[in-house]
Design a protein around this motif. Structure first.
Motif, mmCIF file in Angstrom:
data_model
loop_
_atom_site.group_PDB
_atom_site.id
_atom_site.type_symbol
_atom_site.label_atom_id
_atom_site.label_comp_id
_atom_site.label_asym_id
_atom_site.label_seq_id
_atom_site.Cartn_x
_atom_site.Cartn_y
_atom_site.Cartn_z
ATOM 1 N N SER A 156 7.154 -15.860 -16.926
ATOM 2 C CA SER A 156 5.735 -15.602 -17.165
ATOM 3 C C SER A 156 5.113 -16.893 -17.656
ATOM 4 O O SER A 156 5.467 -17.387 -18.728
ATOM 5 C CB SER A 156 5.566 -14.495 -18.210
ATOM 6 N N GLU A 158 5.734 -19.723 -16.534
ATOM 7 C CA GLU A 158 6.874 -20.641 -16.473
ATOM 8 C C GLU A 158 7.944 -20.380 -17.522
ATOM 9 O O GLU A 158 9.004 -21.005 -17.490
ATOM 10 C CB GLU A 158 6.457 -22.118 -16.556
ATOM 11 N N THR A 173 0.174 -14.977 -13.875
ATOM 12 C CA THR A 173 1.039 -16.159 -13.745
ATOM 13 C C THR A 173 2.505 -15.760 -13.883
ATOM 14 O O THR A 173 3.267 -16.372 -14.618
ATOM 15 C CB THR A 173 0.688 -17.236 -14.787
ATOM 16 N N ASN A 174 2.890 -14.722 -13.171
ATOM 17 C CA ASN A 174 4.294 -14.294 -13.148
ATOM 18 C C ASN A 174 5.040 -14.975 -11.999
ATOM 19 O O ASN A 174 4.440 -15.555 -11.100
ATOM 20 C CB ASN A 174 4.401 -12.778 -12.944
ATOM 21 N N GLU A 176 7.213 -17.500 -10.951
ATOM 22 C CA GLU A 176 7.113 -18.840 -10.368
ATOM 23 C C GLU A 176 8.060 -18.943 -9.169
ATOM 24 O O GLU A 176 9.218 -18.527 -9.233
ATOM 25 C CB GLU A 176 7.486 -19.880 -11.422
ATOM 26 N N TYR A 228 2.499 -20.815 -6.113
ATOM 27 C CA TYR A 228 3.048 -21.357 -7.356
ATOM 28 C C TYR A 228 3.532 -20.162 -8.181
ATOM 29 O O TYR A 228 4.723 -19.977 -8.399
ATOM 30 C CB TYR A 228 1.955 -22.156 -8.059
ATOM 31 N N PHE A 229 2.597 -19.326 -8.605
ATOM 32 C CA PHE A 229 2.922 -18.052 -9.251
ATOM 33 C C PHE A 229 2.572 -16.907 -8.306
ATOM 34 O O PHE A 229 1.761 -17.070 -7.393
ATOM 35 C CB PHE A 229 2.102 -17.857 -10.536
ATOM 36 N N CYS A 249 6.849 -25.973 -6.878
ATOM 37 C CA CYS A 249 6.961 -24.805 -6.005
ATOM 38 C C CYS A 249 6.514 -25.104 -4.581
ATOM 39 O O CYS A 249 6.903 -24.389 -3.652
ATOM 40 C CB CYS A 249 6.155 -23.649 -6.592
#
Length: 274
Positions: A156, A158, A173-174, A176, A228-229, A249
């Motif tokens: 989460s 990162e 933002t989960n 990655e 990314y996320f 990523c």
């Protein structure tokens, strides 16, 4: 040597070694070997306490996949210094706690720590040191399922949160993408040791639910449009927006597309089962 100065060497060694394996160009092997010789000449002079402090620093001390790259180089060169160099990256607090199945992942920067354990598995192959295998196996079990989202991803923003509070970490933002990439790699390597269905069940989950969808279908010659996320809040959609600069990523998102054939099936070592 400061950890920050080490990071470009970490990234370069694997790429140069891959160039040698793909082209058989002796110059690439000489360069990769020379980089590791240089690292050994510097790191071997440092006290053990200094190394342990360096490898525990966020984020410049996080060495990621360097141990795997050095071990791979050692299988080619056979140089004792290269194996000794790989062993200098033993982060004892992490290894010993994971080997004892003591979960200390809360608050750690997720992605750089996953490939560390793939490297320790390679080090186990070279040395037979049991704690490396035990640590990698138990580490995997601390992530799956305790810090795994339904799509197979983890982290989460990162980072890892506390064990078994996964529902309380859902955000935009989960998961990655690099975490999924490296968890697949670790799962595959562990399966070579123990043909337990849980490793490939996880592999299938993360591959189909995250990695396959990490690259945008629309072709773009200018920018690598990958995730990314992957936000998991209700109504969130995958974000392929190009960032200022690049994220790790984007590289793993593109590389994954070359590896879908890696684990279609496995054959037993004695050739008697598929």
């Amino acid at each position: 040597m400061t950890p920050t100065r080490l990071l470009p060497i970490v990234w370069s060694t694997k790429g140069i070694l891959d160039a040698y394996l793909a082209t058989d160009d002796a110059r690439a092997l000489d360069l990769a070997s020379g980089l590791c010789d240089w690292m050994y000449s510097r790191l071997s002079k440092l006290p053990e306490a200094t190394l342990q402090r360096m490898w525990g620093l966020f984020s410049s001390g996080e060495f990621g996949g360097i141990v795997e790259a050095i071990c791979e180089l050692h299988t080619i060169t056979g140089k004792a210094e290269h194996l000794a160099l790989a062993q200098l990256f033993d982060l004892d607090r992490l290894i010993d706690n994971c080997a004892a199945n003591t979960d200390i992942l809360d608050g750690l920067h997720a992605n750089p720590h996953i490939p560390i354990f793939t490297g320790y598995l390679r080090l186990y192959h070279a040395t037979g040191e049991q704690r490396h295998l035990d640590a990698a196996r138990n580490f995997w079990g601390m992530v799956v399922p305790h810090r795994m989202y339904g799509i197979g991803g983890t982290s989460s923003g990162e980072f890892w949160k506390a064990r078994d509070v996964i529902a309380g970490t859902i955000s935009d933002t989960n998961a990655e993408t690099c975490c999924a990439y490296n968890m697949l790699k670790l799962s595959r390597t562990l399966f070579f040791h123990e043909q337990q269905p849980k490793y490939m069940d996880y592999y299938e989950r993360a591959l189909y639910n995250q990695v396959l969808g990490s690259k945008q279908d629309t072709a773009d010659a200018e920018k690598p449009l990958v995730t990314y996320f992957i936000g998991l809040t209700p109504g969130h959609v995958r974000d392929f927006t190009p960032k200022q600069g690049t994220t790790c990523c984007e590289g793993t998102g593109m590389e994954s597309a070359t590896k879908y054939q890696d684990s279609v099936y496995f054959k037993a070592a004695d050739g008697n089962s598929l």
